[in-house]
Design a protein around this motif. Structure first.
Motif, mmCIF file in Angstrom:
data_model
loop_
_atom_site.group_PDB
_atom_site.id
_atom_site.type_symbol
_atom_site.label_atom_id
_atom_site.label_comp_id
_atom_site.label_asym_id
_atom_site.label_seq_id
_atom_site.Cartn_x
_atom_site.Cartn_y
_atom_site.Cartn_z
ATOM 1 N N ALA A 191 0.848 -1.197 0.000
ATOM 2 C CA ALA A 191 0.000 0.000 0.000
ATOM 3 C C ALA A 191 0.882 1.244 0.000
ATOM 4 C CB ALA A 191 -0.916 -0.008 1.213
ATOM 5 N N ARG A 192 0.489 2.241 -0.763
ATOM 6 C CA ARG A 192 1.255 3.483 -0.866
ATOM 7 C C ARG A 192 0.307 4.671 -0.970
ATOM 8 N NH1 ARG A 192 5.705 1.908 1.140
ATOM 9 N NH2 ARG A 192 7.106 0.698 -0.155
ATOM 10 N N VAL A 193 0.834 5.829 -0.607
ATOM 11 C CA VAL A 193 0.161 7.099 -0.841
ATOM 12 C C VAL A 193 0.908 7.779 -1.976
ATOM 13 C CG1 VAL A 193 -0.301 9.390 0.100
ATOM 14 C CG2 VAL A 193 -0.667 7.365 1.515
ATOM 15 N N LEU A 194 0.175 8.252 -2.972
ATOM 16 C CA LEU A 194 0.772 8.987 -4.084
ATOM 17 C C LEU A 194 0.339 10.436 -3.966
ATOM 18 C CD1 LEU A 194 1.046 6.034 -4.965
ATOM 19 C CD2 LEU A 194 0.644 6.788 -7.299
ATOM 20 N N ARG A 195 1.329 11.346 -3.904
ATOM 21 C CA ARG A 195 1.063 12.782 -3.792
ATOM 22 C C ARG A 195 1.439 13.469 -5.090
ATOM 23 N NH1 ARG A 195 3.945 14.725 1.709
ATOM 24 N NH2 ARG A 195 2.860 13.390 3.186
ATOM 25 N N ALA A 196 0.528 14.268 -5.597
ATOM 26 C CA ALA A 196 0.766 15.016 -6.832
ATOM 27 C C ALA A 196 1.187 16.440 -6.487
ATOM 28 C CB ALA A 196 -0.514 15.045 -7.671
ATOM 29 N N GLY A 208 -3.757 13.776 -4.567
ATOM 30 C CA GLY A 208 -3.127 12.547 -4.118
ATOM 31 C C GLY A 208 -4.140 11.440 -3.980
ATOM 32 N N ARG A 209 -3.630 10.253 -3.861
ATOM 33 C CA ARG A 209 -4.502 9.092 -3.721
ATOM 34 C C ARG A 209 -3.800 8.033 -2.897
ATOM 35 N NH1 ARG A 209 -6.880 8.332 -9.202
ATOM 36 N NH2 ARG A 209 -7.469 6.241 -8.599
ATOM 37 N N MET A 210 -4.589 7.261 -2.190
ATOM 38 C CA MET A 210 -4.109 6.081 -1.479
ATOM 39 C C MET A 210 -4.294 4.896 -2.419
ATOM 40 S SD MET A 210 -3.348 4.114 1.066
ATOM 41 C CE MET A 210 -3.845 2.518 1.673
ATOM 42 N N VAL A 211 -3.245 4.084 -2.551
ATOM 43 C CA VAL A 211 -3.317 2.896 -3.396
ATOM 44 C C VAL A 211 -3.156 1.678 -2.485
ATOM 45 C CG1 VAL A 211 -2.336 1.660 -5.353
ATOM 46 C CG2 VAL A 211 -2.303 4.155 -5.329
ATOM 47 N N PRO A 212 -4.170 0.817 -2.396
ATOM 48 C CA PRO A 212 -4.042 -0.368 -1.544
ATOM 49 C C PRO A 212 -3.032 -1.361 -2.115
ATOM 50 C CG PRO A 212 -6.093 -0.450 -2.782
ATOM 51 C CD PRO A 212 -5.460 0.884 -3.081
ATOM 52 N N ALA A 213 -2.612 -2.296 -1.301
ATOM 53 C CA ALA A 213 -1.601 -3.278 -1.714
ATOM 54 C C ALA A 213 -2.002 -3.993 -3.003
ATOM 55 C CB ALA A 213 -1.358 -4.279 -0.590
ATOM 56 N N GLU A 214 -3.271 -4.260 -3.179
ATOM 57 C CA GLU A 214 -3.726 -4.977 -4.374
ATOM 58 C C GLU A 214 -4.062 -4.030 -5.529
ATOM 59 O OE1 GLU A 214 -7.220 -3.987 -1.818
ATOM 60 O OE2 GLU A 214 -5.265 -4.887 -1.417
ATOM 61 N N GLY A 215 -3.816 -2.740 -5.342
ATOM 62 C CA GLY A 215 -4.134 -1.743 -6.363
ATOM 63 C C GLY A 215 -3.093 -1.667 -7.463
ATOM 64 N N ASP A 216 -3.309 -0.746 -8.383
ATOM 65 C CA ASP A 216 -2.436 -0.553 -9.532
ATOM 66 C C ASP A 216 -1.780 0.835 -9.423
ATOM 67 O OD1 ASP A 216 -1.215 -0.213 -11.988
ATOM 68 O OD2 ASP A 216 -2.979 -0.808 -13.163
ATOM 69 N N PRO A 217 -0.657 0.931 -8.715
ATOM 70 C CA PRO A 217 -0.049 2.241 -8.481
ATOM 71 C C PRO A 217 0.403 2.935 -9.757
ATOM 72 C CG PRO A 217 1.456 0.508 -7.825
ATOM 73 C CD PRO A 217 0.146 -0.144 -8.144
ATOM 74 N N GLU A 218 0.812 2.177 -10.756
ATOM 75 C CA GLU A 218 1.239 2.789 -12.014
ATOM 76 C C GLU A 218 0.074 3.486 -12.699
ATOM 77 O OE1 GLU A 218 4.620 -0.132 -13.643
ATOM 78 O OE2 GLU A 218 2.891 -1.078 -12.686
ATOM 79 N N ARG A 219 -1.091 2.860 -12.692
ATOM 80 C CA ARG A 219 -2.268 3.475 -13.293
ATOM 81 C C ARG A 219 -2.628 4.755 -12.540
ATOM 82 N NH1 ARG A 219 -7.132 3.717 -11.673
ATOM 83 N NH2 ARG A 219 -6.968 1.965 -10.239
ATOM 84 N N VAL A 220 -2.613 4.684 -11.202
ATOM 85 C CA VAL A 220 -2.957 5.848 -10.386
ATOM 86 C C VAL A 220 -1.949 6.976 -10.611
ATOM 87 C CG1 VAL A 220 -3.271 6.714 -8.036
ATOM 88 C CG2 VAL A 220 -4.186 4.465 -8.684
ATOM 89 N N ALA A 221 -0.657 6.655 -10.652
ATOM 90 C CA ALA A 221 0.363 7.673 -10.919
ATOM 91 C C ALA A 221 0.115 8.328 -12.275
ATOM 92 C CB ALA A 221 1.761 7.068 -10.859
ATOM 93 N N GLY A 222 -0.207 7.528 -13.283
ATOM 94 C CA GLY A 222 -0.502 8.069 -14.604
ATOM 95 C C GLY A 222 -1.707 8.989 -14.600
ATOM 96 N N GLU A 223 -2.754 8.606 -13.858
ATOM 97 C CA GLU A 223 -3.944 9.453 -13.763
ATOM 98 C C GLU A 223 -3.617 10.784 -13.092
ATOM 99 O OE1 GLU A 223 -7.084 5.698 -13.444
ATOM 100 O OE2 GLU A 223 -6.769 6.989 -11.686
ATOM 101 N N LEU A 224 -2.821 10.726 -12.017
ATOM 102 C CA LEU A 224 -2.451 11.966 -11.335
ATOM 103 C C LEU A 224 -1.601 12.859 -12.234
ATOM 104 C CD1 LEU A 224 -1.669 10.560 -7.782
ATOM 105 C CD2 LEU A 224 -3.540 12.124 -8.382
ATOM 106 N N LEU A 225 -0.656 12.270 -12.945
ATOM 107 C CA LEU A 225 0.218 13.052 -13.828
ATOM 108 C C LEU A 225 -0.541 13.648 -15.013
ATOM 109 C CD1 LEU A 225 3.341 10.768 -13.669
ATOM 110 C CD2 LEU A 225 3.270 13.184 -12.986
#
Length: 153
Positions: A98-103, A113-130
């Motif tokens: 699990a990670r927190v992504l801050r934009a 920013g968004r919280m990404v759970p362990a089973e989430g897709d952090p790359e997708r979330v990072a791309g959405e934030l960017l």
């Protein structure tokens, strides 16, 4: 969207191994059990590996005007400079965690920013934030302690 994952730059690691961003000497130790997240190569320390705990202020390294967002926090790096990560993709040591992504915008201010759970897709979330207007970088951080892990552009 192509993402570039960046550790703490080697020149910055060398500087931090002298005096950290808080003006202190690093705290060297041996990670007897292993597992300390190393921000220089984006791996986990192996049992018995020598590491340094340093204060690091990631936003001041690139931001135009971080102001109150110029926070400082503890990070582990190798006690001696290392070769850095293998490639610029999402580090294997950070998958399934699990990670927190801050934009951040170009000033260095948090704009989302968004919280990404362990089973989430952090790359997708990072791309959405960017992809959001004004976002220039995303910092990946630990959930419990909030420590900086790496940046994504």
């Amino acid at each position: 969207m192509d993402l570039t994952v960046s550790p703490i730059e080697p020149a910055v690691v060398r500087a931090l191994l002298g005096t950290d961003d808080a003006g202190h000497a690093p705290r060297f130790s041996v990670d007897h059990d292993g597992g300390s997240p190393l921000r220089c190569c984006l791996t986990l320390a192996r049992p018995g590996e020598r590491v340094a705990l340093v204060g690091y202020a990631p936003v001041r390294r690139w931001a135009a005007d971080p102001g109150p967002y110029d926070e400082l926090g503890p990070v582990f790096v190798h006690a001696e400079p290392c070769a850095g990560p293998d490639g610029d993709g999402w580090p294997e040591a950070h998958r399934g965690v699990a990670r927190v992504l801050r934009a951040y915008d170009g000033r260095g201010h948090i704009v989302g920013g968004r919280m990404v759970p362990a089973e989430g897709d952090p790359e997708r979330v990072a791309g959405e934030l960017l992809a959001e207007d004004g976002v220039v970088v995303v910092h990946v951080r630990a959930v419990v302690f909030g420590c900086f892990q790496f940046s994504v552009r």
